[in-house]
Scaffold this motif. Structure first.
Motif, mmCIF file in Angstrom:
data_model
loop_
_atom_site.group_PDB
_atom_site.id
_atom_site.type_symbol
_atom_site.label_atom_id
_atom_site.label_comp_id
_atom_site.label_asym_id
_atom_site.label_seq_id
_atom_site.Cartn_x
_atom_site.Cartn_y
_atom_site.Cartn_z
ATOM 1 N N ALA A 160 -9.735 -7.527 12.016
ATOM 2 C CA ALA A 160 -8.578 -8.403 12.218
ATOM 3 C C ALA A 160 -7.560 -7.748 13.146
ATOM 4 N N ARG A 161 -7.039 -8.521 14.080
ATOM 5 C CA ARG A 161 -5.946 -8.084 14.942
ATOM 6 C C ARG A 161 -4.649 -8.494 14.247
ATOM 7 N N CYS A 162 -3.719 -7.559 14.121
ATOM 8 C CA CYS A 162 -2.480 -7.793 13.388
ATOM 9 C C CYS A 162 -1.276 -7.485 14.262
ATOM 10 N N SER A 163 -0.210 -8.218 14.040
ATOM 11 C CA SER A 163 1.046 -7.901 14.715
ATOM 12 C C SER A 163 1.791 -6.855 13.888
ATOM 13 N N ALA A 164 2.835 -6.295 14.443
ATOM 14 C CA ALA A 164 3.626 -5.290 13.735
ATOM 15 C C ALA A 164 4.226 -5.885 12.467
ATOM 16 N N GLN A 165 4.207 -5.123 11.412
ATOM 17 C CA GLN A 165 4.775 -5.490 10.122
ATOM 18 C C GLN A 165 4.073 -6.673 9.439
ATOM 19 N N SER A 166 2.801 -6.900 9.767
ATOM 20 C CA SER A 166 2.014 -7.937 9.090
ATOM 21 C C SER A 166 1.662 -7.465 7.687
ATOM 22 N N THR A 167 1.736 -8.369 6.722
ATOM 23 C CA THR A 167 1.300 -8.053 5.363
ATOM 24 C C THR A 167 -0.222 -8.093 5.347
ATOM 25 N N ILE A 168 -0.848 -6.987 4.908
ATOM 26 C CA ILE A 168 -2.302 -6.920 4.862
ATOM 27 C C ILE A 168 -2.831 -6.713 3.440
ATOM 28 N N ALA A 169 -1.933 -6.485 2.493
ATOM 29 C CA ALA A 169 -2.317 -6.331 1.090
ATOM 30 C C ALA A 169 -1.039 -6.335 0.245
ATOM 31 N N LEU A 170 -1.240 -6.416 -1.072
ATOM 32 C CA LEU A 170 -0.151 -6.275 -2.030
ATOM 33 C C LEU A 170 -0.561 -5.221 -3.045
ATOM 34 N N VAL A 171 0.401 -4.412 -3.495
ATOM 35 C CA VAL A 171 0.157 -3.482 -4.593
ATOM 36 C C VAL A 171 1.065 -3.912 -5.731
ATOM 37 N N GLU A 172 0.456 -4.135 -6.895
ATOM 38 C CA GLU A 172 1.195 -4.621 -8.066
ATOM 39 C C GLU A 172 1.359 -3.502 -9.083
ATOM 40 N N VAL A 173 2.587 -3.331 -9.526
ATOM 41 C CA VAL A 173 2.916 -2.370 -10.572
ATOM 42 C C VAL A 173 3.811 -3.096 -11.569
ATOM 43 N N MET A 174 3.336 -3.273 -12.778
ATOM 44 C CA MET A 174 4.115 -3.912 -13.846
ATOM 45 C C MET A 174 4.739 -5.240 -13.390
ATOM 46 N N LYS A 175 3.922 -6.106 -12.833
ATOM 47 C CA LYS A 175 4.309 -7.460 -12.397
ATOM 48 C C LYS A 175 5.236 -7.482 -11.184
ATOM 49 N N THR A 176 5.409 -6.343 -10.526
ATOM 50 C CA THR A 176 6.188 -6.282 -9.294
ATOM 51 C C THR A 176 5.222 -6.037 -8.149
ATOM 52 N N PHE A 177 5.269 -6.908 -7.145
ATOM 53 C CA PHE A 177 4.362 -6.824 -6.010
ATOM 54 C C PHE A 177 5.082 -6.251 -4.799
ATOM 55 N N THR A 178 4.454 -5.258 -4.178
ATOM 56 C CA THR A 178 4.988 -4.633 -2.970
ATOM 57 C C THR A 178 4.012 -4.883 -1.830
ATOM 58 N N ALA A 179 4.528 -5.382 -0.724
ATOM 59 C CA ALA A 179 3.675 -5.663 0.430
ATOM 60 C C ALA A 179 3.257 -4.372 1.118
#
Length: 76
Positions: free
Chosen positions: A26-45
């Protein structure tokens, strides 16, 4: 390399019925969200540092990850 900032669960798609944020090649632009990490129901891009290409996805959707673990190989 793009790594996880925290321990948690990695999600490679916004929901189970959706396509991956960024599959290999995949070609991505700067600051594209490519995944999420979840910790105790809080998601970080997980975002790309610059414009470029996802060379390799190093984890599977739903894997437990540790802080500093490689998630993607990324080529600017």
């Amino acid at each position: 390399m793009i790594s996880s900032d925290t321990d948690g669960t990695v999600y490679l798609r916004p929901d189970p019925a959706s396509a991956l944020y960024a599959p290999e090649g995949a070609r991505c632009s700067a600051q594209s969200t490519i995944a999420l990490v979840e910790v105790m129901k809080t998601f970080t891009a997980v975002r790309t540092p610059s414009m470029g290409e996802v060379v390799s996805v190093r984890v599977a959707d739903g894997d437990a990850v540790q802080a500093g673990q490689a998630l993607f190989w990324f080529r600017p």
